[in-house]
Design a protein around this motif. Sequence first.
Motif, mmCIF file in Angstrom:
data_model
loop_
_atom_site.group_PDB
_atom_site.id
_atom_site.type_symbol
_atom_site.label_atom_id
_atom_site.label_comp_id
_atom_site.label_asym_id
_atom_site.label_seq_id
_atom_site.Cartn_x
_atom_site.Cartn_y
_atom_site.Cartn_z
ATOM 1 N N THR A 206 68.623 86.415 -70.414
ATOM 2 C CA THR A 206 69.997 86.466 -71.591
ATOM 3 C C THR A 206 69.006 85.397 -72.670
ATOM 4 O OG1 THR A 206 70.999 85.396 -70.818
ATOM 5 C CG2 THR A 206 71.459 87.166 -70.652
ATOM 6 N N GLY A 207 67.723 84.490 -72.536
ATOM 7 C CA GLY A 207 67.072 84.533 -74.057
ATOM 8 C C GLY A 207 67.693 83.253 -74.436
ATOM 9 N N GLU A 208 68.697 82.290 -73.845
ATOM 10 C CA GLU A 208 69.294 81.196 -73.904
ATOM 11 C C GLU A 208 68.672 79.535 -73.313
ATOM 12 O OE1 GLU A 208 73.087 81.897 -73.351
ATOM 13 O OE2 GLU A 208 72.229 82.792 -70.759
ATOM 14 N N GLN A 209 68.694 78.945 -73.797
ATOM 15 C CA GLN A 209 67.683 77.405 -73.313
ATOM 16 C C GLN A 209 68.969 77.468 -72.046
ATOM 17 O OE1 GLN A 209 64.721 75.459 -73.859
ATOM 18 N NE2 GLN A 209 64.506 77.824 -74.013
ATOM 19 N N VAL A 210 68.776 76.938 -70.568
ATOM 20 C CA VAL A 210 69.744 76.150 -69.816
ATOM 21 C C VAL A 210 69.108 75.226 -69.213
ATOM 22 C CG1 VAL A 210 70.927 78.270 -69.395
ATOM 23 C CG2 VAL A 210 68.761 78.007 -68.442
ATOM 24 N N GLU A 211 69.743 73.718 -68.644
ATOM 25 C CA GLU A 211 68.615 73.494 -67.735
ATOM 26 C C GLU A 211 69.130 72.859 -66.199
ATOM 27 O OE1 GLU A 211 70.696 68.934 -67.801
ATOM 28 O OE2 GLU A 211 69.300 69.134 -70.040
ATOM 29 N N ARG A 212 68.192 73.399 -65.745
ATOM 30 C CA ARG A 212 68.228 73.343 -64.718
ATOM 31 C C ARG A 212 67.641 71.760 -64.316
ATOM 32 N NH1 ARG A 212 63.973 77.614 -62.263
ATOM 33 N NH2 ARG A 212 62.159 76.308 -63.801
ATOM 34 N N GLU A 213 68.401 71.896 -62.648
ATOM 35 C CA GLU A 213 68.615 71.294 -61.637
ATOM 36 C C GLU A 213 67.454 71.363 -60.613
ATOM 37 O OE1 GLU A 213 71.819 68.146 -59.564
ATOM 38 O OE2 GLU A 213 71.721 68.104 -61.536
ATOM 39 N N TYR A 214 66.787 70.529 -59.615
ATOM 40 C CA TYR A 214 65.963 70.734 -58.708
ATOM 41 C C TYR A 214 65.530 69.552 -58.191
ATOM 42 C CZ TYR A 214 61.194 70.443 -61.444
ATOM 43 O OH TYR A 214 60.060 69.656 -62.193
#
Length: 221
Positions: A206-214
């Motif tokens: 949806t175009g927003e910045q998200v933080e991904r934990e991997y």
Amino acid sequence: MEQQLSEEDLKNIARQLGCPEGEHGIKTGEMMHANNIGMTTSAIEALNLQSDETILEIGHGNGGHIAQLLSQAENLHYFGADISATIIAEAEKINQDFITKGKVHFQLTDGLTLPFDDDQFDKIFTVNTIYFWTNPSGYLNEIKRTLKPDGTLAVCFADKNFMKNLPFTPYGFTLYEIENAMRLLEETGFTIKDSIKKLERIQSKTGEQVEREYYVVTATA
């Protein structure tokens, strides 16, 4: 106003992420490459590639990262296995020079077995595919069979707590916490060498910045 995706839309996104097909699949491959490059780079680094090694990647996407991988050491040979004919065709286009030189080979597979010899690979890695394995133990046994004794496997995946908030993951994804993934590897006879947890900022659908934990888990056969 943000457009609400229907259940059918979400199922289609999930299906394309699992096995990209057609024109939409090519665009999905491009998006996956952009979104996964941080994870892919981390997995490649974890392999600690050495000269003359033979590497298998399971679920290579459009292969935009393979030139980077081949530059890590002298005389590397890369094999890619994917369940999508669309994505293999794209990867072949992008890596045509390496294919001509005999450095890169792609193979269409069924996601259950690997059409390779026993003890063929020094290193095997996979990024964001574990969610789609229909028989994880059986597939890991196949991976172990094709990996040389003391060869390294790197499995990279996003944490369940991140993945469960994505609207399409209820449709065909199996989500993993680090403990489940490590247990699965150990139960299949792998020895865990290391697990690295990383955080990155990516752009969501949806175009927003998200933080991904991997995580990147490395193990030996």
